[in-house]
Design an enzyme around this catalytic site. Sequence first.
Site, PDB file in Angstrom:
ATOM      1  N   HIS A  63       0.817  -1.219   0.000  1.00 15.72           N
ATOM      2  CA  HIS A  63       0.000   0.000   0.000  1.00 15.72           C
ATOM      3  C   HIS A  63       0.853   1.272   0.000  1.00 15.72           C
ATOM      4  CE1 HIS A  63       0.003   0.972   4.452  1.00 15.72           C
ATOM      5  NE2 HIS A  63       0.084  -0.323   4.612  1.00 15.72           N
ATOM      6  N   ASP A 164       5.746   1.711   7.057  1.00 10.93           N
ATOM      7  CA  ASP A 164       4.417   1.153   6.792  1.00 10.93           C
ATOM      8  C   ASP A 164       3.721   2.043   5.781  1.00 10.93           C
ATOM      9  OD1 ASP A 164       1.873   0.074   6.840  1.00 10.93           O
ATOM     10  OD2 ASP A 164       1.402   0.718   8.874  1.00 10.93           O
ATOM     11  N   GLU A 198      -5.312   1.779   2.283  1.00  9.45           N
ATOM     12  CA  GLU A 198      -5.214   0.571   3.116  1.00  9.45           C
ATOM     13  C   GLU A 198      -5.491   0.897   4.563  1.00  9.45           C
ATOM     14  OE1 GLU A 198      -3.228  -2.459   5.714  1.00  9.45           O
ATOM     15  OE2 GLU A 198      -2.950  -0.308   5.643  1.00  9.45           O
TER      16      GLU A 198
HETATM   17 CO    CO Z   1      -0.438   0.693   8.843  1.00  5.18          CO
HETATM   18 ZN    ZN Z   2       0.648  -1.286   6.324  1.00  5.42          ZN
END
Ligand code: CO
Ligand code: ZN
Length: 331
Positions: A63, A164, A198
């Site tokens: 993502h 992330d 996401e």
């Molecule tokens: Co995350």
């Molecule tokens: Zn993630």
Amino acid sequence: MNLDLLEKLTQTFGPSGYEDAIRDIIHAEVAPLVDEVRIDPLGSLVAYRRGTGGGQKIALAAHMDEIGVMATYVEEQGYVRFTSIGGVRPLNCVGNRVCFANGVVGVVSVERRDDANSLPALQHLYIDVGATGREDCPVAVGDPGQFIGPLVRQGKRLVSKTMDDRVGCYVLIEVLRQLTATAVETPHDVYAIFSTQEEIGLMGARTSAFRVDPDMAISIDVTGTGDTPKALPMAVELGKGPAIKVKDGGMIAHPLVRDRLVAAAKEAGLPYQMEILLGGSTDAAAMQLVRAGVPSGCVSIPCRFVHSPSEMVDEADVENAITLLVTALRA
Ligand code: CO
Ligand code: ZN
């Protein structure tokens, strides 16, 4: 390790729903490596690489979006109140800085409270963007912002905002690069999905996977670790290899996918770990449920301090995740 690329990926603006800038960076990277690039209606970028034939349609998803803030109200004095985009925790906000889409930087602080040591709720936080009043506030209601956190290499570890899941985007780009640069013969048609939204509900991967209609789907995302003080019991440690998902808060990885990834790790002679994450999930949980169902799994990059502006990964885990996926695609 191409640290320049990882830096560009982690530092570029892209809270959920505002992925244009990061998508442009990724588009430029992948265009020379694949046969076709398309942008889906919800903004996900899908890069298609044709296999030599007789293989499967394999979707790989990382993502592009990141957690962030959104201005909800500007006070008389010019302070900006905000809501969260995705899983933003107050403990990770106070004292940190955010940067809005228009480049304005603000400091996140908290109202004075009688019990200064209690944990504040998000509604008690505000952002000081240097305004002297509502009139000269450079941020408007609805403006999205990202957290600030430069990329730093510290020994074997890499720290940055938005590992992330830009580290997952990095892995996916490098998988495409290796397949193309080394002319690896893979029979499989690879669909690299750089997904949107996401963090607020796996939206982009769900809709793009529906269109791709893959035979198998694998997400590439970060996962928590059990190696910090009083962490939840978890077998995953930083630096012990990419983690192959068995289960998380949103899915059980399909045994076929899980076993295929384990076989690839063994074939390549890589360290790997089995991942059971107690909370949270990834794009794989959404891709698994499109159409009649898609066998899905996940290759996870172990990451400490997830959803803080200082997410930490181990360099070798990143490199080994790339090799693991390339090996799995060759089979
Ligand atoms: Co995350
Ligand atoms: Zn993630």
